[in-house]
Design a protein around this motif. Structure first.
Motif, short mmCIF file in Angstrom:
data_model
loop_
_atom_site.label_atom_id
_atom_site.label_comp_id
_atom_site.label_asym_id
_atom_site.label_seq_id
_atom_site.Cartn_x
_atom_site.Cartn_y
_atom_site.Cartn_z
N ALA A 89 0.86 -1.15 -0.08
CA ALA A 89 0.10 -0.06 0.06
C ALA A 89 0.86 1.38 0.04
CB ALA A 89 -0.90 -0.05 1.19
N GLU A 90 1.75 1.18 0.82
CA GLU A 90 2.71 2.51 0.79
C GLU A 90 3.57 2.65 -0.54
OE1 GLU A 90 3.41 4.62 3.07
OE2 GLU A 90 2.35 3.64 4.92
N LEU A 91 4.05 1.60 -0.99
CA LEU A 91 4.61 1.84 -2.55
C LEU A 91 3.56 2.13 -3.53
CD1 LEU A 91 6.96 -1.36 -2.27
CD2 LEU A 91 7.80 0.77 -2.66
N ALA A 92 2.45 1.61 -3.47
CA ALA A 92 1.17 2.12 -4.20
C ALA A 92 1.01 3.59 -4.22
CB ALA A 92 0.17 1.11 -4.10
N ALA A 93 0.99 3.98 -3.09
CA ALA A 93 0.94 5.69 -2.89
C ALA A 93 1.97 6.29 -3.37
CB ALA A 93 0.49 5.84 -1.39
N ALA A 94 3.14 5.62 -3.16
CA ALA A 94 4.49 6.44 -3.41
C ALA A 94 4.95 6.43 -4.98
CB ALA A 94 5.44 6.14 -2.56
N GLU A 95 4.66 5.36 -5.60
CA GLU A 95 5.17 5.36 -6.78
C GLU A 95 4.13 4.11 -7.45
OE1 GLU A 95 9.17 3.41 -6.97
OE2 GLU A 95 9.87 4.96 -5.29
N PRO A 96 3.05 4.73 -7.83
CA PRO A 96 1.88 4.00 -8.44
C PRO A 96 2.00 3.56 -9.94
CG PRO A 96 1.50 6.70 -8.55
CD PRO A 96 2.71 6.19 -7.61
N GLU A 97 3.21 4.14 -10.63
CA GLU A 97 3.63 3.68 -11.78
C GLU A 97 4.25 2.29 -12.09
OE1 GLU A 97 7.14 5.74 -10.15
OE2 GLU A 97 5.07 6.13 -10.26
N ASP A 98 4.75 1.85 -10.61
CA ASP A 98 5.65 0.70 -10.71
C ASP A 98 4.57 -0.49 -10.74
OD1 ASP A 98 8.09 1.75 -10.46
OD2 ASP A 98 8.26 1.34 -8.41
N VAL A 99 4.85 -1.32 -11.75
CA VAL A 99 3.81 -2.45 -11.76
C VAL A 99 4.18 -3.90 -11.35
CG1 VAL A 99 2.37 -1.21 -13.70
CG2 VAL A 99 4.31 -2.77 -14.27
N GLU A 100 5.63 -3.82 -11.12
CA GLU A 100 6.29 -4.97 -10.46
C GLU A 100 7.51 -4.53 -9.92
OE1 GLU A 100 7.37 -8.87 -12.96
OE2 GLU A 100 8.45 -7.16 -14.03
N PHE A 101 7.54 -5.49 -8.70
CA PHE A 101 8.61 -5.11 -7.76
C PHE A 101 8.66 -6.36 -6.80
CE2 PHE A 101 4.77 -3.06 -6.22
CZ PHE A 101 4.73 -3.50 -4.89
N GLY A 102 9.68 -6.43 -6.06
CA GLY A 102 9.83 -7.45 -4.99
C GLY A 102 9.66 -6.92 -3.56
N ILE A 103 9.38 -7.98 -2.71
CA ILE A 103 9.52 -7.56 -1.23
C ILE A 103 10.28 -8.69 -0.50
CG2 ILE A 103 8.07 -7.38 0.83
CD1 ILE A 103 5.85 -6.13 -0.64
N ARG A 104 11.23 -8.27 0.01
CA ARG A 104 12.04 -9.05 0.84
C ARG A 104 11.90 -9.11 2.37
NH1 ARG A 104 17.66 -8.71 -1.39
NH2 ARG A 104 16.63 -9.84 -2.95
N TYR A 105 11.25 -9.97 2.93
CA TYR A 105 11.35 -9.98 4.49
C TYR A 105 12.08 -10.99 5.16
CZ TYR A 105 7.74 -14.09 3.36
OH TYR A 105 7.06 -14.92 2.88
N ALA A 106 12.33 -10.76 6.26
CA ALA A 106 13.42 -11.54 7.00
C ALA A 106 13.06 -11.76 8.50
CB ALA A 106 14.77 -10.87 6.91
N LEU A 107 13.44 -12.74 9.10
CA LEU A 107 13.67 -12.80 10.64
C LEU A 107 14.75 -13.27 11.13
CD1 LEU A 107 11.68 -13.26 13.22
CD2 LEU A 107 11.37 -15.52 12.74
N SER A 108 15.26 -12.44 12.15
CA SER A 108 16.55 -12.62 12.93
C SER A 108 16.19 -13.00 14.19
CB SER A 108 17.33 -11.15 12.68
OG SER A 108 18.60 -11.53 13.63
N ARG A 109 17.48 -13.84 14.58
CA ARG A 109 17.22 -14.41 16.05
C ARG A 109 17.51 -13.29 16.95
NH1 ARG A 109 17.53 -19.43 17.31
NH2 ARG A 109 18.71 -20.01 15.23
N GLY A 110 18.10 -12.07 16.41
CA GLY A 110 18.15 -10.79 17.06
C GLY A 110 19.50 -11.12 18.33
N GLU A 111 19.10 -10.39 19.12
CA GLU A 111 20.17 -9.90 20.10
C GLU A 111 20.08 -10.97 21.53
OE1 GLU A 111 21.49 -5.48 20.42
OE2 GLU A 111 19.22 -5.62 20.07
N HIS A 112 21.21 -11.03 22.10
CA HIS A 112 21.14 -11.98 23.31
C HIS A 112 20.93 -10.87 24.62
CE1 HIS A 112 22.85 -14.60 26.49
NE2 HIS A 112 22.47 -15.67 25.64
N GLY A 113 19.76 -11.04 25.43
CA GLY A 113 19.26 -10.13 26.27
C GLY A 113 20.13 -10.59 27.43
#
Length: 295
Positions: A89-113
């Motif tokens: 939705a954010e990309l559609a609003a910012a760059e409506p002319e883009d008809v094709e793009f990728g989304i990379r999503y990730a999950l990290s173990r993070g930090e040792h508390g």
């Protein structure tokens, strides 16, 4: 492409939009210095009926399986769906002319508390379909074969190798790409130490032999491909049979067509391997790309 980033708190099941170019990740995060995390990259194709996330379910199923292999918390599909949809939705609003793009999503173990527990974190950001990808789609690629360093099917005996998990540890994959470039090739093709063809550093391999589409068995030591399975779903519509098989290099070189398939590139013809020209089936290349892009 707009510098958008969504940071995800998996424990709180919340996320926030921020700037991709700003400092976000502490160096103590285990993804930064150990590659201890997982990721997926999905292709988003926009048409008359809105945006489609190609193979969304398959990508998330693999994301969840990768998390299990690394003993990471089980990802909340509802949370990650909201993250992806918000970014679209954010990309559609910012760059409506883009008809094709990728989304990379990730999950990290993070930090040792301080309490001895880890604090996982996640993120998602857009990836452009750049000129390099478009050229590969149109012109195809060349490749050199590289020994992967282990025998086929070793994963069943050594699950700690994380074969089949899509982790953030991509140093070997990147090195293979650089080696290919140094040898005047576009791509690398991994082969097991005992001669079974596996995959590219960032793509699965599919070949055509007569009326059959063949791809290496994921159990041999490679990533189970979402794009490869999408193509196989349509094999019957293409008048072909789809099968998993152990392939040798001569099977690829003598094929009636060969392709590297992945989310962003869709399907690109492999036109040369180790200096040996491979038949190019342009019609099937076009049909594969149409299937994957949903057009």
């Amino acid at each position: 492409m707009t510098d958008l980033l969504i940071l995800v708190d998996p424990e709180a099941a919340t996320f926030e939009l921020t700037d991709l170019r700003a400092a976000q990740l502490p160096v103590t995060d285990l993804s930064a210095h150990r590659g201890d995390g997982i990721f997926e990259t999905v292709l988003v194709s926009k048409g008359a009926h809105g945006a489609t996330v190609v193979s969304r379910e398959r990508h998330f199923t693999r994301f969840r399986a990768s998390a299990s292999a690394l003993d990471l918390p089980d990802p909340d599909q509802g949370l990650w769906d909201r993250v992806i949809d918000s970014l679209i939705a954010e990309l559609a609003a910012a760059e409506p002319e883009d008809v094709e793009f990728g989304i990379r999503y990730a999950l990290s173990r993070g930090e040792h508390g301080a309490d001895g527990q880890f604090r996982p974190r996640g993120w998602a950001f857009p990836v452009p379909v750049d000129d390099h990808i478009r050229t590969a789609r149109k012109q195809g690629v060349t490749a050199v074969s590289l020994d992967r360093g282990f025998d086929a099917y070793i994963g069943s005996k050594a699950p700690w190798l994380l074969i089949g998990a899509k982790t953030l540890s991509y140093a070997v994959n990147q090195a293979a790409g650089r080696h290919a470039a140094a040898n005047n090739a576009d791509e690398a093709l991994f082969v097991s130490h005992d001669g079974i063809v596996l995959e590219g550093p960032t793509a699965n391999l599919v070949i055509r032999r007569g009326d059959r589409l063949l791809t290496p068995n994921p159990d041999a030591g490679l990533l189970l491909g979402t794009t490869q399975r999408l193509i196989f779903d349509h094999a019957e519509d293409l008048g072909l049979r789809a099968e998993y098989a152990d392939l040798r290099l001569h099977d690829v070189k003598d094929a009636d067509g060969a392709w590297f398939v992945s989310s962003m590139r869709t399907a690109v013809a492999l036109r040369e391997l180790d200096g040996h020209a491979i038949s190019v089936d342009q019609n099937l290349t076009d049909r594969f790309q149409t299937i994957v892009r949903g057009r």
